[in-house]
Design a protein around this motif. Structure first.
Motif, PDB file in Angstrom:
ATOM      1  N   PHE A 169      42.478  48.755  31.608  1.00 51.64           N
ATOM      2  CA  PHE A 169      43.750  48.138  31.198  1.00 51.64           C
ATOM      3  C   PHE A 169      44.312  47.261  32.318  1.00 51.64           C
ATOM      4  CE2 PHE A 169      44.519  51.570  27.839  1.00 51.64           C
ATOM      5  CZ  PHE A 169      44.162  50.726  26.803  1.00 51.64           C
ATOM      6  N   TYR A 170      44.181  47.707  33.556  1.00 52.10           N
ATOM      7  CA  TYR A 170      44.626  46.861  34.666  1.00 52.10           C
ATOM      8  C   TYR A 170      43.797  45.572  34.698  1.00 52.10           C
ATOM      9  CZ  TYR A 170      45.865  44.861  39.052  1.00 52.10           C
ATOM     10  OH  TYR A 170      46.299  43.966  39.999  1.00 52.10           O
ATOM     11  N   LEU A 171      42.505  45.699  34.501  1.00 51.54           N
ATOM     12  CA  LEU A 171      41.630  44.517  34.489  1.00 51.54           C
ATOM     13  C   LEU A 171      41.988  43.583  33.338  1.00 51.54           C
ATOM     14  CD1 LEU A 171      38.362  46.389  35.378  1.00 51.54           C
ATOM     15  CD2 LEU A 171      39.560  44.740  36.839  1.00 51.54           C
ATOM     16  N   THR A 172      42.456  44.145  32.236  1.00 48.03           N
ATOM     17  CA  THR A 172      42.916  43.324  31.113  1.00 48.03           C
ATOM     18  C   THR A 172      44.125  42.501  31.538  1.00 48.03           C
ATOM     19  OG1 THR A 172      42.120  45.010  29.590  1.00 48.03           O
ATOM     20  CG2 THR A 172      43.648  43.387  28.694  1.00 48.03           C
ATOM     21  N   TYR A 173      45.011  43.116  32.302  1.00 49.50           N
ATOM     22  CA  TYR A 173      46.149  42.363  32.849  1.00 49.50           C
ATOM     23  C   TYR A 173      45.651  41.213  33.723  1.00 49.50           C
ATOM     24  CZ  TYR A 173      50.067  40.948  35.656  1.00 49.50           C
ATOM     25  OH  TYR A 173      51.002  40.176  36.283  1.00 49.50           O
ATOM     26  N   CYS A 174      44.656  41.478  34.559  1.00 55.71           N
ATOM     27  CA  CYS A 174      44.086  40.412  35.395  1.00 55.71           C
ATOM     28  C   CYS A 174      43.505  39.292  34.535  1.00 55.71           C
ATOM     29  CB  CYS A 174      43.000  40.968  36.317  1.00 55.71           C
ATOM     30  SG  CYS A 174      43.594  41.938  37.698  1.00 55.71           S
ATOM     31  N   ALA A 175      42.818  39.661  33.466  1.00 54.38           N
ATOM     32  CA  ALA A 175      42.174  38.662  32.602  1.00 54.38           C
ATOM     33  C   ALA A 175      43.188  37.781  31.886  1.00 54.38           C
ATOM     34  CB  ALA A 175      41.276  39.361  31.588  1.00 54.38           C
ATOM     35  N   PHE A 176      44.300  38.364  31.473  1.00 52.10           N
ATOM     36  CA  PHE A 176      45.267  37.607  30.675  1.00 52.10           C
ATOM     37  C   PHE A 176      46.524  37.185  31.448  1.00 52.10           C
ATOM     38  CE2 PHE A 176      42.668  39.733  27.530  1.00 52.10           C
ATOM     39  CZ  PHE A 176      42.488  38.745  26.577  1.00 52.10           C
ATOM     40  N   GLY A 177      46.804  37.839  32.558  1.00 49.35           N
ATOM     41  CA  GLY A 177      48.074  37.576  33.243  1.00 49.35           C
ATOM     42  C   GLY A 177      47.993  36.844  34.563  1.00 49.35           C
ATOM     43  N   VAL A 178      46.839  36.856  35.202  1.00 44.42           N
ATOM     44  CA  VAL A 178      46.702  36.219  36.521  1.00 44.42           C
ATOM     45  C   VAL A 178      46.234  34.784  36.330  1.00 44.42           C
ATOM     46  CG1 VAL A 178      45.519  36.286  38.746  1.00 44.42           C
ATOM     47  CG2 VAL A 178      46.234  38.416  37.658  1.00 44.42           C
ATOM     48  N   LYS A 179      46.974  33.866  36.922  1.00 45.00           N
ATOM     49  CA  LYS A 179      46.625  32.449  36.829  1.00 45.00           C
ATOM     50  C   LYS A 179      46.102  31.951  38.178  1.00 45.00           C
ATOM     51  CE  LYS A 179      48.356  32.294  32.698  1.00 45.00           C
ATOM     52  NZ  LYS A 179      47.547  33.003  31.793  1.00 45.00           N
ATOM     53  N   THR A 180      44.983  31.239  38.117  1.00 49.02           N
ATOM     54  CA  THR A 180      44.431  30.603  39.321  1.00 49.02           C
ATOM     55  C   THR A 180      44.280  29.117  39.048  1.00 49.02           C
ATOM     56  OG1 THR A 180      42.161  31.034  38.620  1.00 49.02           O
ATOM     57  CG2 THR A 180      43.203  32.713  40.018  1.00 49.02           C
ATOM     58  N   ALA A 181      43.764  28.408  40.015  1.00 53.31           N
ATOM     59  CA  ALA A 181      43.672  26.940  39.918  1.00 53.31           C
ATOM     60  C   ALA A 181      42.931  26.480  38.654  1.00 53.31           C
ATOM     61  CB  ALA A 181      43.011  26.387  41.164  1.00 53.31           C
ATOM     62  N   LYS A 182      41.768  27.116  38.369  1.00 49.56           N
ATOM     63  CA  LYS A 182      40.964  26.681  37.220  1.00 49.56           C
ATOM     64  C   LYS A 182      41.236  27.509  35.968  1.00 49.56           C
ATOM     65  CE  LYS A 182      37.036  24.877  39.757  1.00 49.56           C
ATOM     66  NZ  LYS A 182      35.606  25.019  39.983  1.00 49.56           N
ATOM     67  N   ALA A 183      41.921  28.649  36.106  1.00 47.70           N
ATOM     68  CA  ALA A 183      42.087  29.556  34.968  1.00 47.70           C
ATOM     69  C   ALA A 183      43.052  29.005  33.935  1.00 47.70           C
ATOM     70  CB  ALA A 183      42.561  30.914  35.437  1.00 47.70           C
TER      71      ALA A 183
END
Length: 183
Positions: A169-183
């Motif tokens: 579930f934490y990794l799901t947050y990373c997948a959908f909530g963390v923004k990077t330069a190319k993401a």
């Protein structure tokens, strides 16, 4: 580096993906022994299924990540990983459980490299520092394991599955909530 919110979130992403890896390997045999009374010889098959699936997933992931946006690949795989763990938690069938153990390995296999890449994209000018920091997050496997042991000791192997699910579930947050330069 950990003062940067994105880097901190991705650091914990590495921490928890290693936790998922160690946890799935650790609980796969215990789950099959507890649920289905598998012998010591039989339970050795569960981690083998996990690692074979993980290897196939990593090889296929290397091929697919050259053609698909990494964030899309991350999102699809982490959602599939959640469903695999939920089925593993609630369906008691030895073949289904083995398939789910393999599916967790397959779907989680490229997550480490994707998160690592996201961290480098977030702060490319600090690549060396980020590389060192992300590798120290591998300690997650050593921290998550005792938590799983406690959960198994308290509520049984299903507790270990739910600790693994919490990491995903934490990794799901990373997948959908963390923004990077190319993401």
């Amino acid at each position: 580096m950990l003062k940067d919110k994105t880097i901190l979130l991705l650091f914990f992403g590495i921490f928890f993906i290693v936790g998922v890896d160690v946890a799935t390997n650790f609980i796969s045999s215990k789950l099959m022994a507890e649920r289905f009374d598998w012998t010591t010889e039989q339970v050795k098959f569960a981690p083998q299924v996990y690692f074979l699936s993980r290897t196939v997933g990593a090889l296929l992931g290397a091929f697919l990540l050259a053609r698909i946006a990494e964030i899309k690949y991350f999102r699809v795989n982490i959602v599939a990983c959640i469903f695999s763990l939920l089925i593993l938690a609630f369906v008691k069938n030895d073949m289904v459980n083995l398939i789910c153990i393999g599916a967790v390995g397959f779907f989680a296999s490229s997550v480490f490299s994707i998160i690592y890449s996201m961290a480098l994209q977030a702060r490319p000018e600090k690549a060396n520092q980020i590389s060192g920091l992300m590798i120290t997050a591998v300690a997650g496997g050593g921290v998550v394991t005792p938590v799983i042991g406690f959960a198994i000791g308290t509520v049984g192997v299903i507790g270990g599955v739910f600790v693994t699910l919490a990491c995903v579930f934490y990794l799901t947050y990373c997948a959908f909530g963390v923004k990077t330069a190319k993401a």
